[in-house]
Scaffold this active site. Structure first.
Site, PDB file in Angstrom:
ATOM      1  N   GLU A  57       0.761  -1.251   0.090  1.00  0.00           N
ATOM      2  CA  GLU A  57      -0.066  -0.039  -0.099  1.00  0.00           C
ATOM      3  C   GLU A  57       0.822   1.304  -0.069  1.00  0.00           C
ATOM      4  O   GLU A  57       1.945   1.450   1.007  1.00  0.00           O
ATOM      5  CB  GLU A  57      -0.756  -0.057   1.235  1.00  0.00           C
ATOM      6  CG  GLU A  57      -1.914  -0.814   1.305  1.00  0.00           C
ATOM      7  CD  GLU A  57      -2.673  -1.087   2.404  1.00  0.00           C
ATOM      8  OE1 GLU A  57      -3.782  -1.615   2.833  1.00  0.00           O
ATOM      9  OE2 GLU A  57      -2.409  -0.072   3.597  1.00  0.00           O
ATOM     10  N   CYS A  66      -1.634  -5.277  -5.581  1.00  0.00           N
ATOM     11  CA  CYS A  66      -2.136  -6.666  -4.876  1.00  0.00           C
ATOM     12  C   CYS A  66      -1.158  -7.689  -4.758  1.00  0.00           C
ATOM     13  O   CYS A  66      -0.249  -7.801  -5.667  1.00  0.00           O
ATOM     14  CB  CYS A  66      -3.353  -6.949  -5.504  1.00  0.00           C
ATOM     15  SG  CYS A  66      -4.772  -5.814  -5.443  1.00  0.00           S
ATOM     16  N   GLU A  68      -1.632 -10.834  -5.396  1.00  0.00           N
ATOM     17  CA  GLU A  68      -1.596 -11.642  -6.701  1.00  0.00           C
ATOM     18  C   GLU A  68      -0.878 -11.476  -7.714  1.00  0.00           C
ATOM     19  O   GLU A  68      -0.360 -11.894  -8.546  1.00  0.00           O
ATOM     20  CB  GLU A  68      -3.151 -11.714  -6.875  1.00  0.00           C
ATOM     21  CG  GLU A  68      -4.094 -12.198  -5.922  1.00  0.00           C
ATOM     22  CD  GLU A  68      -4.681 -11.420  -4.852  1.00  0.00           C
ATOM     23  OE1 GLU A  68      -5.662 -11.769  -4.485  1.00  0.00           O
ATOM     24  OE2 GLU A  68      -3.906 -10.466  -4.882  1.00  0.00           O
ATOM     25  N   CYS A  98      -9.385  -9.347  -6.036  1.00  0.00           N
ATOM     26  CA  CYS A  98     -10.144  -8.154  -6.275  1.00  0.00           C
ATOM     27  C   CYS A  98     -10.411  -8.452  -8.004  1.00  0.00           C
ATOM     28  O   CYS A  98      -9.898  -9.216  -8.646  1.00  0.00           O
ATOM     29  CB  CYS A  98      -9.351  -6.893  -6.289  1.00  0.00           C
ATOM     30  SG  CYS A  98      -7.927  -6.526  -7.635  1.00  0.00           S
ATOM     31  N   CYS A 101      -7.304  -8.104 -10.392  1.00  0.00           N
ATOM     32  CA  CYS A 101      -6.653  -9.428 -10.122  1.00  0.00           C
ATOM     33  C   CYS A 101      -7.286 -10.656 -10.903  1.00  0.00           C
ATOM     34  O   CYS A 101      -6.553 -11.429 -11.412  1.00  0.00           O
ATOM     35  CB  CYS A 101      -6.235  -9.609  -8.634  1.00  0.00           C
ATOM     36  SG  CYS A 101      -4.747  -8.488  -7.907  1.00  0.00           S
TER      37      CYS A 101
END
Length: 140
Positions: A57, A66, A68, A98, A101
């Site tokens: 983040e 992310c 993934e 998400c 992803c």
């Protein structure tokens, strides 16, 4: 149709056990100072190699990535292109890839198995096609 299957960690083959453990282990390295929502992911290539990723983040959010995609892009940097499974381990039992992803997984491995790892005793398996039933993919 939403299809999932509970998996027994102790009945998984050695490569899938390695995959699950890599996702759990990667979560510890997550950088989530804003949300505190830590995610680790790992992918299993067709050659048995495992690549891990974590969510990172950043305060301005758009450079955030992310776990993934971090794992998939890490694999791509080595020249590897084919993978069959991804495991995702997050801070809650609702940790699923998400939408972005899901699209990346679908586009780069349309037959991928997605493992949602809450603990060694709580693993669910999905096909990416079930998580993203109308994913976009350029035909080759």
């Amino acid at each position: 149709v939403w299809i999932s299957m509970k998996l027994d960690y102790y009945k998984l083959d050695e490569n899938m056990k390695r995959l699950v453990n890599a996702a759990i282990g990667a979560k510890k390295n997550s950088y989530a100072p804003i949300s505190g929502f830590n995610v680790g992911a790992a992918i299993l290539t067709n050659t048995g190699e495992i690549f891990s990723g974590v969510n990172v983040e950043i305060t301005s959010f758009s450079p955030t990535i992310c776990a993934e995609r971090n794992a998939i892009f890490s694999m791509f940097t080595t020249g590897e292109r084919n993978y069959s499974a991804i495991a995702v381990c997050g801070s809650s039992s609702d940790t699923f890839p998400c939408g972005v992803c899901r699209q990346v997984i679908y586009e780069t491995s349309p037959e991928c198995e997605v493992l949602i790892v809450n603990s060694l005793s709580d693993i669910e398996s999905y096909r990416i096609r079930d998580l993203l039933p109308h994913g976009f993919r350029l035909e080759e």
